[in-house]
Design a protein around this motif. Sequence first.
Motif, PDB file in Angstrom:
ATOM      1  N   GLN A   1      -2.975  -6.170  -2.992  1.00 48.69           N
ATOM      2  CA  GLN A   1      -3.099  -7.409  -3.779  1.00 48.69           C
ATOM      3  C   GLN A   1      -4.006  -8.020  -4.241  1.00 48.69           C
ATOM      4  O   GLN A   1      -4.504  -8.265  -5.533  1.00 48.69           O
TER       5      GLN A   1
ATOM      6  N   LEU B   1      -7.328  -6.177  -4.744  1.00 45.01           N
ATOM      7  CA  LEU B   1      -7.785  -5.635  -5.670  1.00 45.01           C
ATOM      8  C   LEU B   1      -7.067  -5.031  -6.844  1.00 45.01           C
ATOM      9  O   LEU B   1      -6.895  -4.177  -8.183  1.00 45.01           O
ATOM     10  N   GLY B   2      -5.536  -5.939  -7.047  1.00 38.92           N
ATOM     11  CA  GLY B   2      -5.032  -6.099  -8.403  1.00 38.92           C
ATOM     12  C   GLY B   2      -3.289  -4.551  -8.357  1.00 38.92           C
ATOM     13  O   GLY B   2      -3.329  -4.820  -9.223  1.00 38.92           O
TER      14      GLY B   2
ATOM     15  N   HIS C   1       0.055  -3.622  -6.840  1.00 42.17           N
ATOM     16  CA  HIS C   1       1.182  -3.623  -7.084  1.00 42.17           C
ATOM     17  C   HIS C   1       1.729  -3.557  -5.774  1.00 42.17           C
ATOM     18  O   HIS C   1       2.670  -2.647  -5.840  1.00 42.17           O
TER      19      HIS C   1
ATOM     20  N   PHE D   1      -8.209   1.575  -8.081  1.00 42.26           N
ATOM     21  CA  PHE D   1      -8.866   0.357  -7.618  1.00 42.26           C
ATOM     22  C   PHE D   1     -10.615   0.561  -8.175  1.00 42.26           C
ATOM     23  O   PHE D   1     -10.966   1.937  -7.421  1.00 42.26           O
TER      24      PHE D   1
ATOM     25  N   ASN E   1     -15.523  -3.383  -5.149  1.00 37.91           N
ATOM     26  CA  ASN E   1     -15.100  -4.773  -5.837  1.00 37.91           C
ATOM     27  C   ASN E   1     -16.644  -5.660  -3.810  1.00 37.91           C
ATOM     28  O   ASN E   1     -16.461  -4.787  -3.074  1.00 37.91           O
TER      29      ASN E   1
END
Length: 427
Positions: free
Chosen positions: A202, A204-205, A207, A224, A227
Amino acid sequence: MLSSTYSIPENFRISVPGDKSVSHRSILFSSIAKGESYISGFLEAEDPLNTMKCFEKLGVSFCKTGKGEYSVKSQGKGYLKSPDSDLDFGNGGTGIRLSAGLLSGLTGVETVLTGDASLQKRPMKRIIEPLQLMGADIASLEEEGKAPLRIKGKKLKPIHYQSKLSSAQVKSCLMLASITSDVKLEYEEPELSRDHTENIVQFLGGHLTKLSKTHFILEPPYDFSGNHYKVPGDISSAAFFLVLGLLSKSGSLVIQNIGLNPSRVGILTVLKEMGGNIRITNQRQECGEIVGDLVVIPSLLHRTEIKPELIPSMIDEIPILTIAGLFSEGGFSISNVQELRAKESDRIHAMITNLKKIGVQVDEKEDGYSFSQAENIQAAFIESFMDHRIAMSFYILKTLLGNDIQIDDDSWIDTSFPDFKSILRSM
Ligand code: S3P
């Protein structure tokens, strides 16, 4: 009732090293993400460092930039390559099980995953079976259901898996297999096991849809990018000092910057139910995880009933909790912990063997053990069973009593907590 002769200074502040689970995941996710990642607070202990070496062999570049700090460069999951030699995860179950999932979904990558004598005895069927249901080409090379494992990465099928175990290693293995293979995963478990992998996805964006506390759907795309992972202090390492602080004669302890993910804090709940005075201060959120400081005040402990649903959130802390049980009024009892038989050692057997050596009369069950209030402890030669947490737990007992307990081989401590003895000395 037993009491300690040990004192700590007032307001003594310590930090423990980075969380082992989050450190492992920071390596795996920065390896499959495209671009440069930064990791700080990384646990520089044998287990995560072995996993890092394995991913170096797969083509990822790790550059140490400071204590616990790394920059990681990867071209993304599609660029990982077959290594020249076997991947050796040492003593680390998390490293081998999570990596087995990640590698099963990587088309064209062929690997052999292995580890030390303890790791080669641990059950791998729990990951082999669901990975095979996804179509993975994974096999044991020697004994069925054990490492070494040979994996030929390939495109996998989506799966809806209802796990009988509440195991974060099984769950994360399937999540990583789905991510590298770009397929959907629906996953259910009996009780929530640690959810760091869900949090990272989550963060890392990705779903991830939670249908309940123990049921979620993970869906592509999984593109991904690099980060910054900030690894908090490990509550499983802090637990040794929590117990030391609670059972000291006087003083108080502040354990700074500890990961307080709700799926990990069962030890706090149980120690508080036993009468422990522990407060959380400075609570904040970092990289999808709750972090805070623990203030620990010496307290009188008593026996409590440990609820079965709390077990997954304190599964690594049972050995040190048992040491706290030696000092509690009315003794100690633990059940529903059959999973302890599948850890770095059979921890039920290891604890019972060593408790008997120090003169405690233990009632043994298939899924736990109990003893009545301890009155005195005799000096003994403790067997660590190649298990860091067994060695550290009895070190804490030795420190609290100041008696002549000896530990056969404390080198296992380096797998998770190389600074353990120097922090103890500083106190
Ligand atoms: C871990 C999960 C736990 C724990 C282990 C680390 C992880 O194992 O015992 O030390 O990082 O996922 P299980 O979830 O398999 O019980």
